[in-house]
Design an enzyme around this catalytic site. Structure first.
Site, PDB file in Angstrom:
ATOM      1  N   THR A  49       0.673  -1.145   0.023  1.00 21.93           N
ATOM      2  CA  THR A  49      -0.124   0.046   0.019  1.00 21.93           C
ATOM      3  C   THR A  49       0.774   1.343  -0.185  1.00 21.93           C
ATOM      4  O   THR A  49       0.494   2.272  -0.719  1.00 21.93           O
ATOM      5  CB  THR A  49      -0.923  -0.009   1.115  1.00 21.93           C
ATOM      6  OG1 THR A  49      -1.858  -1.074   1.162  1.00 21.93           O
ATOM      7  CG2 THR A  49      -1.658   1.231   1.442  1.00 21.93           C
TER       8      THR A  49
ATOM      9  N   THR B 242       1.608  -4.380   4.266  1.00 23.26           N
ATOM     10  CA  THR B 242       1.564  -4.709   5.508  1.00 23.26           C
ATOM     11  C   THR B 242       0.860  -6.115   5.932  1.00 23.26           C
ATOM     12  O   THR B 242       0.883  -6.472   6.828  1.00 23.26           O
ATOM     13  CB  THR B 242       0.532  -3.585   6.101  1.00 23.26           C
ATOM     14  OG1 THR B 242      -0.940  -3.601   5.605  1.00 23.26           O
ATOM     15  CG2 THR B 242       1.126  -2.281   6.310  1.00 23.26           C
ATOM     16  N   ASP B 243       0.538  -6.675   4.691  1.00 28.44           N
ATOM     17  CA  ASP B 243      -0.316  -7.970   5.045  1.00 28.44           C
ATOM     18  C   ASP B 243       0.735  -8.977   5.515  1.00 28.44           C
ATOM     19  O   ASP B 243       0.334 -10.034   6.298  1.00 28.44           O
ATOM     20  CB  ASP B 243      -1.075  -8.436   3.834  1.00 28.44           C
ATOM     21  CG  ASP B 243      -2.438  -7.354   3.711  1.00 28.44           C
ATOM     22  OD1 ASP B 243      -2.809  -6.611   4.651  1.00 28.44           O
ATOM     23  OD2 ASP B 243      -2.792  -7.323   2.461  1.00 28.44           O
TER      24      ASP B 243
HETATM   25  N1  ASP Z   1      -2.418  -5.266   0.403  1.00 32.54           N
HETATM   26  C1  ASP Z   1      -1.639  -4.626   0.922  1.00 32.54           C
HETATM   27  C2  ASP Z   1      -0.111  -5.240   0.976  1.00 32.54           C
HETATM   28  O1  ASP Z   1       0.104  -5.837   2.031  1.00 32.54           O
HETATM   29  C3  ASP Z   1      -2.043  -3.976   2.071  1.00 32.54           C
HETATM   30  C4  ASP Z   1      -0.894  -2.930   2.789  1.00 32.54           C
HETATM   31  O2  ASP Z   1       0.210  -2.812   2.219  1.00 32.54           O
HETATM   32  O3  ASP Z   1      -1.252  -2.354   3.679  1.00 32.54           O
HETATM   33  O4  ASP Z   1       0.563  -5.128   0.010  1.00 32.54           O
END
Ligand code: ASP
Length: 323
Positions: free
Chosen positions: A14, A91-92
């Site tokens: 993200t 973040t995932d």
């Molecule tokens: N879907 C995203 C990822 O992990 C979520 C994020 O980065 O917050 O790439």
């Protein structure tokens, strides 16, 4: 003044997302590291060099990506003028990548992983503050010898314990039961505690397939059988409480262990340890009697990463690695 040199390795997420005009939704990872850093107010007294390693959402990460990232970090650290590395990441799966790096990077210079819950073009984004503070943290002398650390929402976490605890809030990460190591308040870094134990392994082989199977009320062993049939080298069985699985998995567990698969038991609780306290079928004791190793307080995803790393390092697995 000695200008610090930090290498920013971007991998997507993200923090590197843009809105797709066709769907109106965010596409994670399409922004290059260069574009991202150009949008950010980077600390002027630090020399930041950006390299884009991947441009993917972090749910696209694989064990092969982890290996590539490790190799890249080792290559960057061959340059003795580099003071630290910042990895930007979705973040995932950030908690898995950061623990993997914690286990395999031996250099004492800091590796700081960060990301954001809101994209850089979204109102109230946390992308720039997290990136700026991660760079300051990577350049800070007290960050050395701390293993891989995570900077999120002004807090510093150990890669060993950090977990994503909220799907969307900017306060998205925590270390259940252990707390954070310190804070970054605006541009000031303060450490309050540091890990007393550090484990680093040299991996030469590919990371093998390790499955994670969560038990709930009434679960049986069909997914354990399936993992064995598909050639898993390890299985993490997550069960409630002290590690109490439905007794219906016992036969499958026994078969898996007999076939040489490393089976580890973790708790689904956020805090506390798997332990032999009860003697009923499905208890940690009964699973241990079938050759299952108890993974104390390891979160299941951390246990999976560690087991894969240990196997890739050619280790004979025993419970002492998970005490
Ligand atoms: N879907 C995203 C990822 O992990 C979520 C994020 O980065 O917050 O790439």
């Amino acid at each position: 003044m000695n200008v610090k040199k930090i290498i920013m390795l971007s991998t997507g997420g993200t923090i590197a997302s843009k809105r797709n005009p066709e769907t109106g939704l965010l596409t994670a990872g399409v922004m290059s590291g260069e574009e991202l850093s150009n949008m950010c107010d980077l600390p002027s007294n630090i020399d930041v060099e950006v390299q884009s390693v991947f441009q993917i959402p972090s749910n696209h990460m694989t064990f092969e990506h982890l290996f590539t990232l490790k190799d890249k970090i080792e290559e960057v650290f061959e340059n003795q003028e580099v003071d630290g590395i910042v990895v930007t990441h979705g973040t995932d799966t950030l908690e898995e990548t950061s623990y993997f790096l914690d286990l395999v990077i031996s250099d004492e210079r800091p590796v700081v992983v960060t990301g954001s819950q809101r994209g850089p073009t979204v109102i109230g984004t946390d992308a720039f503050v997290n990136l700026r503070q991660a760079i300051l943290l990577a350049a800070h002398p007290e960050s050395r010898n701390t293993g891989t650390i995570v900077l999120f929402n002004e807090r510093i976490f150990s890669g060993r314990y950090v977990q994503k605890r909220h799907a969307s809030n900017v306060d998205g990460f925590t270390s259940f039961g252990f707390g954070y190591l310190g804070i970054v308040d605006q541009d000031n870094v303060s450490f309050y505690q540091k890990p007393i134990k550090r484990e680093v392994y040299t991996i030469t082989n590919k990371l093998p397939n390790v499955e994670l199977i969560k038990c709930a009320l009434g679960s049986d062993g069909r997914f354990i059988d399936c993992a064995v049939d598909f050639g898993a080298s390890g299985i993490i069985v997550e069960a409630p409480g002290r590690g109490h699985a439905p007794p219906f998995i016992l036969e499958s567990v026994k078969k898996a262990v007999t076939k040489g698969v490393n089976v580890l038991l973790t708790t689904s609780a956020n805090e506390g340890e798997v332990k032999t306290v009860y003697d009923f079928p499905g208890s940690a004791w009964s699973l241990q009697n079938e050759g299952v190793l108890l993974a104390s307080d390891y979160d299941s995803k951390k246990a999976r990463i560690k087991l894969a790393v240990l196997l890739a390092a050619g280790k004979e697995i025993d419970a002492s690695y998970f005490n």
